[in-house]
Design a protein around this motif. Sequence first.
Motif, PDB file in Angstrom:
ATOM      1  N   MET A 288       0.848  -1.179   0.000  1.00  0.00           N
ATOM      2  CA  MET A 288       0.000   0.000   0.000  1.00  0.00           C
ATOM      3  C   MET A 288       0.890   1.238   0.000  1.00  0.00           C
ATOM      4  SD  MET A 288      -3.045   1.068   2.657  1.00  0.00           S
ATOM      5  CE  MET A 288      -2.051   1.251   4.121  1.00  0.00           C
TER       6      MET A 288
ATOM      7  N   TRP B 205       7.676   0.890   3.546  1.00  0.00           N
ATOM      8  CA  TRP B 205       6.561   0.822   2.607  1.00  0.00           C
ATOM      9  C   TRP B 205       6.777   1.862   1.508  1.00  0.00           C
ATOM     10  CZ3 TRP B 205       1.171   0.209   5.301  1.00  0.00           C
ATOM     11  CH2 TRP B 205       1.215  -0.863   6.199  1.00  0.00           C
TER      12      TRP B 205
ATOM     13  N   GLN C   1      -4.785   6.086  -6.609  1.00  0.00           N
ATOM     14  CA  GLN C   1      -4.756   4.663  -6.941  1.00  0.00           C
ATOM     15  C   GLN C   1      -5.909   4.031  -6.170  1.00  0.00           C
ATOM     16  OE1 GLN C   1      -1.014   2.647  -6.384  1.00  0.00           O
ATOM     17  NE2 GLN C   1       0.135   4.510  -6.715  1.00  0.00           N
ATOM     18  N   THR C   2      -6.892   3.510  -6.882  1.00  0.00           N
ATOM     19  CA  THR C   2      -8.048   2.958  -6.186  1.00  0.00           C
ATOM     20  C   THR C   2      -7.848   1.471  -5.924  1.00  0.00           C
ATOM     21  OG1 THR C   2      -9.160   2.580  -8.284  1.00  0.00           O
ATOM     22  CG2 THR C   2      -9.663   4.637  -7.144  1.00  0.00           C
TER      23      THR C   2
ATOM     24  N   VAL D  28      -8.717   3.625  -2.478  1.00  0.00           N
ATOM     25  CA  VAL D  28      -7.950   4.586  -1.693  1.00  0.00           C
ATOM     26  C   VAL D  28      -8.701   4.897  -0.406  1.00  0.00           C
ATOM     27  CG1 VAL D  28      -8.994   6.589  -2.831  1.00  0.00           C
ATOM     28  CG2 VAL D  28      -6.737   6.822  -1.794  1.00  0.00           C
TER      29      VAL D  28
ATOM     30  N   ARG E  30      -4.288  -2.267   4.425  1.00  0.00           N
ATOM     31  CA  ARG E  30      -3.334  -2.982   3.561  1.00  0.00           C
ATOM     32  C   ARG E  30      -3.851  -4.386   3.259  1.00  0.00           C
ATOM     33  NH1 ARG E  30       1.543  -4.926   6.787  1.00  0.00           N
ATOM     34  NH2 ARG E  30      -0.207  -6.173   7.527  1.00  0.00           N
TER      35      ARG E  30
ATOM     36  N   GLY F 283      -6.617  -4.793   0.742  1.00  0.00           N
ATOM     37  CA  GLY F 283      -6.290  -4.493  -0.639  1.00  0.00           C
ATOM     38  C   GLY F 283      -6.340  -3.034  -1.016  1.00  0.00           C
ATOM     39  N   VAL F 284      -6.380  -2.146  -0.028  1.00  0.00           N
ATOM     40  CA  VAL F 284      -6.334  -0.713  -0.332  1.00  0.00           C
ATOM     41  C   VAL F 284      -4.975  -0.425  -0.975  1.00  0.00           C
ATOM     42  CG1 VAL F 284      -6.280   1.606   0.674  1.00  0.00           C
ATOM     43  CG2 VAL F 284      -7.948  -0.084   1.489  1.00  0.00           C
ATOM     44  N   ARG F 285      -4.978   0.238  -2.115  1.00  0.00           N
ATOM     45  CA  ARG F 285      -3.735   0.496  -2.843  1.00  0.00           C
ATOM     46  C   ARG F 285      -3.030   1.765  -2.390  1.00  0.00           C
ATOM     47  NH1 ARG F 285      -4.009   0.207  -8.911  1.00  0.00           N
ATOM     48  NH2 ARG F 285      -1.785   0.051  -8.587  1.00  0.00           N
ATOM     49  N   GLU F 286      -3.802   2.740  -1.909  1.00  0.00           N
ATOM     50  CA  GLU F 286      -3.211   4.022  -1.517  1.00  0.00           C
ATOM     51  C   GLU F 286      -3.916   4.555  -0.287  1.00  0.00           C
ATOM     52  OE1 GLU F 286      -2.515   8.557  -3.264  1.00  0.00           O
ATOM     53  OE2 GLU F 286      -3.419   7.042  -4.557  1.00  0.00           O
TER      54      GLU F 286
END
Length: 140
Positions: free
Chosen positions: A1, A29, A47-48, A50, A75, A78-81
């Motif tokens: 993330m 990270w 980045q979705t 988010v 994280r 699966g949250v990317r940002e």
Amino acid sequence: MLLHIVARGRIARSPEADLFDRYMKRVTWNWRHTELPDRGGTIPPVQTPVRQVALDERGKQMSSEDFAAMLGRWRDEGVRECRFLIGAADGHGDSGRAEADVLIAFGAMTWPHLLARAMLAEQLWRATAILSGHPYHRSG
């Protein structure tokens, strides 16, 4: 993330910038730091999925362990940002607060936005240390 700090105002060469750099160099990270002018400017695309965290004096006060757990949960989901929004000297407007997923305060006092940036960097280092089992954080 990706940990993405989006801050209004320039930190430039200052004691706060030295603290910010000291802690962010330790964060393992992926991270990004975007500075915007006090008003306007182009916020980079997200980045979705988010999550947006606004640092705001009206926000929730949380322990370092709770902060780390929140980041770890996002994280793992699966949250990317994760965007951390730091306002200019006057903070965030109502719409900025409403768009955030979470409002966080570093205590009941108002902190200068440059110092809040350095404090966020330290808490990001501490949170990632907690999640990795690093001995930096000593809980009581």
